[in-house]
Design a protein around this motif. Structure first.
Motif, PDB file in Angstrom:
ATOM      1  N   UNK A 182     -24.421  -2.931  16.021  1.00 14.89           N
ATOM      2  CA  UNK A 182     -23.402  -3.847  15.467  1.00 14.89           C
ATOM      3  C   UNK A 182     -23.465  -3.824  13.937  1.00 14.89           C
ATOM      4  N   UNK A 183     -24.695  -3.800  13.386  1.00 15.42           N
ATOM      5  CA  UNK A 183     -24.833  -3.709  11.924  1.00 15.42           C
ATOM      6  C   UNK A 183     -24.231  -2.409  11.397  1.00 15.42           C
ATOM      7  N   UNK A 184     -24.413  -1.330  12.157  1.00 18.27           N
ATOM      8  CA  UNK A 184     -23.853  -0.036  11.725  1.00 18.27           C
ATOM      9  C   UNK A 184     -22.322  -0.115  11.710  1.00 18.27           C
ATOM     10  N   UNK A 185     -21.751  -0.727  12.742  1.00 22.34           N
ATOM     11  CA  UNK A 185     -20.287  -0.880  12.797  1.00 22.34           C
ATOM     12  C   UNK A 185     -19.820  -1.689  11.581  1.00 22.34           C
ATOM     13  N   UNK A 186     -20.555  -2.753  11.273  1.00 23.46           N
ATOM     14  CA  UNK A 186     -20.237  -3.615  10.120  1.00 23.46           C
ATOM     15  C   UNK A 186     -20.270  -2.786   8.823  1.00 23.46           C
ATOM     16  N   UNK A 187     -21.369  -2.045   8.613  1.00 18.69           N
ATOM     17  CA  UNK A 187     -21.519  -1.326   7.341  1.00 18.69           C
ATOM     18  C   UNK A 187     -20.537  -0.161   7.227  1.00 18.69           C
ATOM     19  N   UNK A 188     -20.280   0.503   8.342  1.00 20.28           N
ATOM     20  CA  UNK A 188     -19.294   1.595   8.302  1.00 20.28           C
ATOM     21  C   UNK A 188     -17.910   1.049   7.956  1.00 20.28           C
ATOM     22  N   UNK A 189     -17.614  -0.136   8.457  1.00 16.18           N
ATOM     23  CA  UNK A 189     -16.309  -0.735   8.164  1.00 16.18           C
ATOM     24  C   UNK A 189     -16.162  -1.000   6.664  1.00 16.18           C
ATOM     25  N   UNK A 190     -17.246  -1.492   6.045  1.00 15.08           N
ATOM     26  CA  UNK A 190     -17.210  -1.726   4.587  1.00 15.08           C
ATOM     27  C   UNK A 190     -16.878  -0.438   3.835  1.00 15.08           C
ATOM     28  N   UNK A 191     -17.539   0.639   4.252  1.00 13.76           N
ATOM     29  CA  UNK A 191     -17.336   1.929   3.566  1.00 13.76           C
ATOM     30  C   UNK A 191     -15.903   2.416   3.782  1.00 13.76           C
ATOM     31  N   UNK A 192     -15.410   2.247   5.024  1.00 15.19           N
ATOM     32  CA  UNK A 192     -14.032   2.685   5.303  1.00 15.19           C
ATOM     33  C   UNK A 192     -13.040   1.917   4.432  1.00 15.19           C
ATOM     34  N   UNK A 193     -13.284   0.611   4.266  1.00 16.82           N
ATOM     35  CA  UNK A 193     -12.390  -0.203   3.417  1.00 16.82           C
ATOM     36  C   UNK A 193     -12.343   0.364   2.001  1.00 16.82           C
ATOM     37  N   UNK A 194     -13.516   0.678   1.453  1.00 14.58           N
ATOM     38  CA  UNK A 194     -13.573   1.191   0.072  1.00 14.58           C
ATOM     39  C   UNK A 194     -12.775   2.486  -0.051  1.00 14.58           C
ATOM     40  N   UNK A 195     -12.928   3.360   0.932  1.00 11.15           N
ATOM     41  CA  UNK A 195     -12.246   4.657   0.857  1.00 11.15           C
ATOM     42  C   UNK A 195     -10.731   4.500   1.038  1.00 11.15           C
ATOM     43  N   UNK A 196     -10.336   3.596   1.941  1.00 13.52           N
ATOM     44  CA  UNK A 196      -8.895   3.347   2.152  1.00 13.52           C
ATOM     45  C   UNK A 196      -8.280   2.852   0.841  1.00 13.52           C
ATOM     46  N   UNK A 197      -8.981   1.928   0.184  1.00 14.55           N
ATOM     47  CA  UNK A 197      -8.440   1.347  -1.053  1.00 14.55           C
ATOM     48  C   UNK A 197      -8.252   2.426  -2.121  1.00 14.55           C
ATOM     49  N   UNK A 198      -9.219   3.317  -2.244  1.00 17.03           N
ATOM     50  CA  UNK A 198      -9.112   4.390  -3.252  1.00 17.03           C
ATOM     51  C   UNK A 198      -7.992   5.355  -2.865  1.00 17.03           C
ATOM     52  N   UNK A 199      -7.949   5.762  -1.586  1.00 24.22           N
ATOM     53  CA  UNK A 199      -6.880   6.673  -1.160  1.00 24.22           C
ATOM     54  C   UNK A 199      -5.500   6.056  -1.337  1.00 24.22           C
ATOM     55  N   UNK A 200      -5.441   4.756  -1.162  1.00 19.81           N
ATOM     56  CA  UNK A 200      -4.160   4.067  -1.251  1.00 19.81           C
ATOM     57  C   UNK A 200      -3.524   4.123  -2.636  1.00 19.81           C
ATOM     58  N   UNK A 201      -4.337   4.337  -3.657  1.00 19.02           N
ATOM     59  CA  UNK A 201      -3.788   4.390  -5.024  1.00 19.02           C
ATOM     60  C   UNK A 201      -2.761   5.519  -5.147  1.00 19.02           C
ATOM     61  N   UNK A 202      -2.914   6.558  -4.316  1.00 14.37           N
ATOM     62  CA  UNK A 202      -1.990   7.711  -4.370  1.00 14.37           C
ATOM     63  C   UNK A 202      -0.535   7.334  -4.095  1.00 14.37           C
ATOM     64  N   UNK A 203      -0.326   6.244  -3.362  1.00 14.47           N
ATOM     65  CA  UNK A 203       1.054   5.965  -2.928  1.00 14.47           C
ATOM     66  C   UNK A 203       1.835   5.168  -3.973  1.00 14.47           C
ATOM     67  N   UNK A 204       1.178   4.787  -5.057  1.00 14.86           N
ATOM     68  CA  UNK A 204       1.863   4.036  -6.123  1.00 14.86           C
ATOM     69  C   UNK A 204       2.458   5.022  -7.122  1.00 14.86           C
ATOM     70  N   UNK A 205       3.707   4.771  -7.510  1.00 18.22           N
ATOM     71  CA  UNK A 205       4.390   5.646  -8.469  1.00 18.22           C
ATOM     72  C   UNK A 205       4.646   4.917  -9.791  1.00 18.22           C
ATOM     73  N   UNK A 206       3.902   3.881 -10.056  1.00 21.14           N
ATOM     74  CA  UNK A 206       4.134   3.062 -11.247  1.00 21.14           C
ATOM     75  C   UNK A 206       3.894   1.624 -10.871  1.00 21.14           C
ATOM     76  N   UNK A 207       4.140   0.704 -11.769  1.00 24.31           N
ATOM     77  CA  UNK A 207       3.859  -0.707 -11.494  1.00 24.31           C
ATOM     78  C   UNK A 207       4.847  -1.233 -10.446  1.00 24.31           C
ATOM     79  N   UNK A 208       4.326  -1.719  -9.328  1.00 24.28           N
ATOM     80  CA  UNK A 208       5.176  -1.957  -8.157  1.00 24.28           C
ATOM     81  C   UNK A 208       5.284  -3.427  -7.770  1.00 24.28           C
ATOM     82  N   UNK A 209       6.467  -3.739  -7.233  1.00 20.21           N
ATOM     83  CA  UNK A 209       6.633  -4.997  -6.502  1.00 20.21           C
ATOM     84  C   UNK A 209       6.469  -4.632  -5.033  1.00 20.21           C
ATOM     85  N   UNK A 210       5.559  -5.345  -4.377  1.00 17.76           N
ATOM     86  CA  UNK A 210       5.121  -4.937  -3.032  1.00 17.76           C
ATOM     87  C   UNK A 210       5.358  -6.056  -2.030  1.00 17.76           C
TER      88      UNK A 210
END
Ligand code: MRU
Length: 333
Positions: free
Chosen positions: A120-148
């Motif tokens: 369960x701890x591994x699932x918890x910690x892996x989820x944290x890491x996945x969140x960090x990577x999703x957030x960084x990858x997500x920057x690619x979809x912005x084309x400038x200052x956005x209203x979201x």
């Protein structure tokens, strides 16, 4: 500003922030009883796909904290109980299967409980890491200052880390790529106006709450650049189940030529579902529609139809942001 700790496992007890009480009151449920945790999932005291999976994993471990009886029977009863709490978010089943695999390998060991907590701890910690990577990858979809626009709630309340769609928005804001967030209120349980607004406020990100039905007006008149939501289950072809109203937003996005993205960890992808037709949709109690905070707002007995999720077909989705990459067009997971 520290991150909200929605889920913590401390001293062999699970500590959950009670999301039904937010934002007006910050109360916690502290328990080592898997049945109490199952009820928390059903009541949406803990909610959101990753959080449901993580919580269920700890609950299953706790079922063997003090073994009174046959280990295999106790585990199976708890496993089946947790499995029937909510049907749509695949993270629940994904996490329970991981726990079952560990159980099957370690069931004869005297310290089986420790093995289960470790998983369960591994699932918890892996989820944290996945969140960090999703957030960084997500920057690619912005084309400038956005209203979201975003829908439902996808921040730190629903993950072990910073969140999915809302964490993408947070990272983008920190990179000066977000002008304003419009948070759909998300009828009927108001995950947007109660929880997303609460998280955006804590993060000092400028936002406005909008009714779900004003999305078309806001897209047309305010000028929305991007829509990002989370997911409860993604089929192999990219069809995505998420909180009811997400499909409406995707149709509006297509009509107005606004990019529509989903952000989710790989634990939300269900390769057993070929298409969205295979995804089971949860229906909720009519009380969630015909009353507000326990006060009846319709005549008693009026019929209600209450799907809690809908499926957005992949052809309406510009891209799916995962921890690995941003998938677009080719959704063959
Ligand atoms: O019924 P809920 O509140 O559990 O529904 C939650 C959602 O639909 C979220 O958008 C989804 O689980 C993604 S959470 C990162």
């Amino acid at each position: 500003m520290g991150r909200i700790k929605a889920i913590e496992f401390v001293n062999d007890q699970l500590r959950l922030i009670d999301q039904t009480k937010l934002p007006l009151s910050e109360e916690y449920i502290v328990t080592d009883d898997y049945e109490r945790i199952a009820v928390s999932i059903e009541r949406l005291e803990v909610r959101g796909a990753p959080a449901i999976g993580i919580t269920a994993a700890y609950a299953l471990a706790l079922s063997l904290k003090e073994i009174k009886g046959n280990v295999g029977e106790i585990f199976e009863i708890a496993y089946l109980r947790l499995k029937q709490t909510r049907p749509t978010a695949v993270n629940l089943f994904w996490a329970l299967e991981r726990m079952k695999n560990v159980f099957n390998q370690a069931k004869d060991k005297s310290n089986i409980y420790n093995d289960l907590v470790n998983e369960a701890n591994a699932i918890f910690h892996e989820d944290q890491i996945m969140c960090d990577k999703i957030a960084v990858n997500g920057l690619q979809v912005f084309r400038g200052k956005a209203k979201v626009i975003t829908h439902c709630n996808t921040g730190s309340l629903v993950t072990a880390g910073g969140g999915t769609a809302l964490y993408v928005i947070q990272k983008a804001f920190e990179n000066n790529l977000v002008e304003h967030v419009y948070a759909d209120e998300t009828r009927p349980l108001m995950q947007g106006s109660r929880l997303t607004a609460f998280e955006l406020d804590k993060l000092s990100i400028p936002f406005s709450i909008i009714t779900d039905s004003s999305a078309a007006y806001v897209i047309k008149n305010v000028g929305i650049d991007l829509i990002i939501t989370g997911a409860d289950r993604i089929a192999k072809n990219g069809d995505t189940a998420n909180k009811i109203g997400t499909f409406n937003l995707a149709v509006l996005a297509k009509h107005h030529g606004v990019p529509f993205y989903i952000a989710a960890p790989s634990s939300t992808i269900d390769t057993n579902c070929e298409t969205g037709k295979d995804i089971q949709i949860e229906f909720r109690d009519s009380k969630e529609i015909n009353s507000i905070n326990g006060s009846q707002i319709t005549k008693p007995g009026y019929p209600v139809y209450a799907p809690a999720f809908d499926v957005t077909p992949s052809n309406l989705i510009t891209g799916i942001i995962t921890e690995d990459k941003v998938f677009s067009n080719d959704y063959s997971f």
